[in-house]
Design an enzyme around this catalytic site. Structure first.
Site, PDB file in Angstrom:
ATOM      1  N   HIS A 180     -18.344 -40.672   7.990  1.00 19.13           N
ATOM      2  CA  HIS A 180     -18.219 -39.664   9.050  1.00 19.13           C
ATOM      3  C   HIS A 180     -19.556 -39.327   9.682  1.00 19.13           C
ATOM      4  CE1 HIS A 180     -19.319 -36.163   6.416  1.00 19.13           C
ATOM      5  NE2 HIS A 180     -18.695 -36.846   5.470  1.00 19.13           N
ATOM      6  N   ASP A 182     -20.168 -36.414  11.362  1.00 12.65           N
ATOM      7  CA  ASP A 182     -20.490 -34.980  11.390  1.00 12.65           C
ATOM      8  C   ASP A 182     -21.126 -34.533  10.081  1.00 12.65           C
ATOM      9  OD1 ASP A 182     -17.848 -35.492  10.240  1.00 12.65           O
ATOM     10  OD2 ASP A 182     -17.654 -33.324  10.048  1.00 12.65           O
ATOM     11  N   ASP A 215     -24.785 -36.753   2.783  1.00 14.04           N
ATOM     12  CA  ASP A 215     -23.362 -36.619   3.172  1.00 14.04           C
ATOM     13  C   ASP A 215     -23.231 -36.482   4.685  1.00 14.04           C
ATOM     14  OD1 ASP A 215     -20.684 -36.031   3.344  1.00 14.04           O
ATOM     15  OD2 ASP A 215     -20.835 -34.073   2.406  1.00 14.04           O
ATOM     16  N   GLU A 249     -14.929 -34.690   9.637  1.00 13.83           N
ATOM     17  CA  GLU A 249     -14.479 -34.766   8.238  1.00 13.83           C
ATOM     18  C   GLU A 249     -14.700 -33.441   7.526  1.00 13.83           C
ATOM     19  OE1 GLU A 249     -14.506 -35.235   3.958  1.00 13.83           O
ATOM     20  OE2 GLU A 249     -16.218 -34.669   5.180  1.00 13.83           O
ATOM     21  N   GLU A 250     -15.813 -32.785   7.838  1.00 12.96           N
ATOM     22  CA  GLU A 250     -16.152 -31.557   7.121  1.00 12.96           C
ATOM     23  C   GLU A 250     -15.249 -30.394   7.511  1.00 12.96           C
ATOM     24  OE1 GLU A 250     -17.932 -31.687   4.664  1.00 12.96           O
ATOM     25  OE2 GLU A 250     -19.424 -33.270   4.884  1.00 12.96           O
ATOM     26  N   ASP A 278     -14.581 -45.668   1.557  1.00 12.10           N
ATOM     27  CA  ASP A 278     -15.094 -44.478   2.243  1.00 12.10           C
ATOM     28  C   ASP A 278     -16.064 -43.771   1.294  1.00 12.10           C
ATOM     29  OD1 ASP A 278     -15.491 -42.420   4.078  1.00 12.10           O
ATOM     30  OD2 ASP A 278     -13.406 -41.740   4.094  1.00 12.10           O
ATOM     31  N   HIS A 561     -24.207 -30.008   1.191  1.00 15.92           N
ATOM     32  CA  HIS A 561     -23.528 -28.800   1.686  1.00 15.92           C
ATOM     33  C   HIS A 561     -24.361 -27.524   1.510  1.00 15.92           C
ATOM     34  CE1 HIS A 561     -19.132 -30.372   1.957  1.00 15.92           C
ATOM     35  NE2 HIS A 561     -20.006 -31.324   2.179  1.00 15.92           N
TER      36      HIS A 561
HETATM   37 ZN   LIG Z   1     -18.760 -36.182   3.441  1.00 15.27          ZN
END
Ligand SMILES: [Zn+2]
Ligand SMILES: *[C@@H]1O[C@H](CO)[C@@H](O)[C@H](O)[C@H]1NC(C)=O
Ligand SMILES: *[C@@H]1O[C@H](CO)[C@@H](O)[C@H](O)[C@H]1NC(C)=O
Length: 591
Positions: A180, A182, A215, A249-250, A278, A561
């Site tokens: 992803h 984003d 991520d 995705e987030e 993935d 995150h």
């Molecule tokens: Zn991710």
């Protein structure tokens, strides 16, 4: 991905107190921890009367190795043959300083284009916050010229990216690599807490810093870097390779992966791909072995909204329980009754337990033996599960349905009785359970107590009180309508699982100049959800895996995150080695 997966690593000698966990579980857990060290496991279990029969006494038989190993067969390292020379050559390239600089620049550049996605965004074309993906696409275009002159690019819903690298044999199902674009937004209040600014992409000689460095721009850039290199070296695929990059995705993938899924399904049909990789778990040291956590499943999800109403009024003449007091009582009841967690045969976590038993040298012997007997003995199965839960909280969390009260709201003024209050309980649903089972469980749990407060109950649309007069109401609902069933398990006794296992082993060994078998490949689960939630129809062979060290409690992969997200440059190189081996192996395989 959310949250990062780390694996069970609590040392046996450090029991952790959990005041909230009552009953036999916490006692059992402590007992296991102490017993393994001091008394011996089986005596301890018997002291709890948890073993009606005597399965563990027969476990003392020393099992022969072959039988143990058969619990979790390992593929042999799989090295490209036809393209062996190219693979060797690329391996050398990837080990060079020049390539390190190049790879770090590729990822750093991607981090320097901020691409946050936010909750509840409007449609593409209306909500201007999506426009951050335009400069990101421009960056990819400038960074990967050969990809853009060779592969076919389709933009789906404006910002979703599908790159197709056409193979010469159209009868082979393509390999699908997903990632992803984003990232999780950076909380403006925390910018000062970052060692290096969150969108600097700064390289300190060891780590690449910034939001998305891990991520999941490392996954996206890892795949792109690999293909750019293969193109530079003149490789022409036999099997097509398709890249699919979502952009939200987030925040659940509704605008990105959901529309990509429609497009891919229309273009390639159901089961149109040989396998899909993935983002997901990585490898880490567990019980004395390096274990690759190949996530073959994903837990389900539901946010249950618990809403209470009761009469308002002036707070100078209060009732014994206000709406907020009643809600609080219900929530305490929820926490006092966590879901029962049981290891079940055939589930991904059971397979994981078997792999640890078969191959992890540091697993305590009684636990190993219990797992070995678990196939035929219910008591041993239970003992094995409880022992693993005792050794690590994550194993428990990944096995069972979890609950966490994450939101609460109620009341407007100190002199007014609140008429309404609500909270949201977040559940991650065990792979063998279902959304329906969770709804039934929560309803049954709260219905009786609601009755004691004289509340009428409506649960997920059903009026359970049939209009009987009541003092107030309790309404349970799917808070945002985002319930998600657990993903179907990816088969482990199939060629794609073996291909990926062999690829992981070859990649891991080659980079370290190791001979033989040095990494245990184990099925595992993804505790959070990924874009693959929309991709179930594209192939049954879905894997969530990043080939890099995902760390453990003492060496956590950094800052996913939260503040200070960073990735070791080595991990990026290792990711590129993995994708290279995977593409070449898939190309040579007759999957
Ligand atoms: Zn991710
Ligand atoms: C965690 O990882 C580090 C680095 O790989 C390793 O040295 C350590 O032994 C691991 N800890 C456990 C409990 O496995
Ligand atoms: C519940 O509340 C309703 C409405 O105030 C009342 O009519 C009823 O008698 C109450 N039931 C009990 C058991 O207190």
């Amino acid at each position: 991905m959310a949250p990062p997966t780390k694996e069970f690593v609590l040392p046996v000698s450090e029991p952790v107190a959990h005041p909230a966990r009552h009953g036999p579980f916490s006692r059992l857990r402590l007992c296991v921890q102490l017993a393994v060290v001091i008394f011996g496991f089986s005596a301890c279990l018997h002291s709890l009367d948890l073993l009606p029969t005597d399965p563990l006494s027969s476990l003392s038989d020393v099992s022969d190795n072959a039988e143990l190993k058969a619990l979790c067969p390992q593929a042999a390292p799989l090295l490209p043959q036809k393209n062996g020379a190219l693979w060797e050559k690329l391996g050398e390239t990837y080990g060079s300083e020049a390539f390190l600089t190049r790879a770090v620049d590729w990822l750093g550049g991607a981090v320097r284009v901020p691409t946050p996605s936010f909750d509840k965004m409007g449609p593409v074309g209306e909500d201007p916050r999506w426009e951050v993906f335009t400069p990101f696409h421009e960056y990819l275009l400038s960074a990967f010229p050969l990809i853009h002159s060779t592969l076919e690019l389709t933009k789906v819903n404006t910002y979703g990216l599908v790159y197709v690298w056409k193979g010469s044999d159209a009868s082979l199902k393509p390999l699908l690599l997903a990632a992803h674009q984003d990232v999780v937004p950076v909380n403006p209040d925390t910018v000062d807490d970052w060692t290096h600014p969150p969108f600097s992409g700064y390289f300190d000689g060891e780590y690449i810093w910034g939001r998305g460095s891990s991520d999941d721009k490392s996954g996206l850039i890892g795949a792109m870097s690999t293909i750019e290199n293969l193109l530079e070296n003149g490789f022409e695929p036999t099997r097509s390779v398709v890249l699919a990059f979502g952009f939200d995705e987030e925040t659940s993938g509704l605008h990105g992966a959901a529309t990509l899924a429609d497009y891919l399904l229309k273009t390639y049909g159901e089961n149109g791909f040989a396998l899909l990789v993935d983002e997901g778990g990585g490898f880490s040291e567990q019980f004395g072995g390096v274990v690759a956590n190949l996530a073959i499943a994903e837990k389900g999800y539901i946010d249950v909204r618990v809403e209470v109403t009761s009469p308002g009024g002036h707070s100078s003449v209060p009732p014994p329980h206000t709406t907020i007091g009643i809600l609080a009582a219900l929530l305490v009841h929820v926490e006092e009754h966590p879901y029962e967690v049981r290891l079940a045969r055939g589930t991904p976590m059971y397979l994981k337990a078997q792999c640890l038993a078969a191959h992890a040298p540091g697993l305590p012997a009684p636990v190993r033996k219990a797992i070995q007997k678990a196939g035929s003995s219910d008591a041993a199965l239970r003992a094995a599960g409880d022992a693993l839960f005792g050794l690590d909280d994550d194993f428990r969390a990944f096995t069972g349905t979890t609950q966490a009260i994450d939101l609460i709201n109620g009341g407007v003024k100190t002199n007014a009785l609140p008429e309404q209050a609500w909270a949201v309980v977040n559940h991650r649903i065990a792979t063998e359970s279902s959304v329906d089972e969770v709804k039934k469980h929560d309803t049954a749990l709260l219905k009786k107590l609601a009755g004691e407060f004289n509340l009428s109950v409506t649960a997920f649309g059903d009026d359970l009180s049939q209009g009987a007069p009541a003092y107030g109401t309790l309404t349970l609902s799917d808070a945002w309508g985002t319930a998600l069933a657990p993903a179907p398990d990816t088969p482990v006794d199939a060629a794609p699982y073996a291909l990926l296992s062999g690829t992981i082993k070859a990649t891991y060994n080659a980079h370290r100049d190791l001979q033989g078998d040095n990494i245990i490949v184990s099925p595992g689960i993804m505790s959070g959800n990924t874009d693959t939630r929309y991709y179930w129809k594209l192939t049954e062979h879905i894997f969530r895996y990043n080939h890099h060290n995902s760390g453990n409690a003492s060496s956590l992969a950094g800052g996913v995150h939260t503040v200070n997200e960073h990735l070791p440059a080595d991990a990026l190189i290792e990711t590129i080695r993995f994708f290279t081996t995977l593409i070449l192996n898939a190309d040579e395989s007759d999957l």
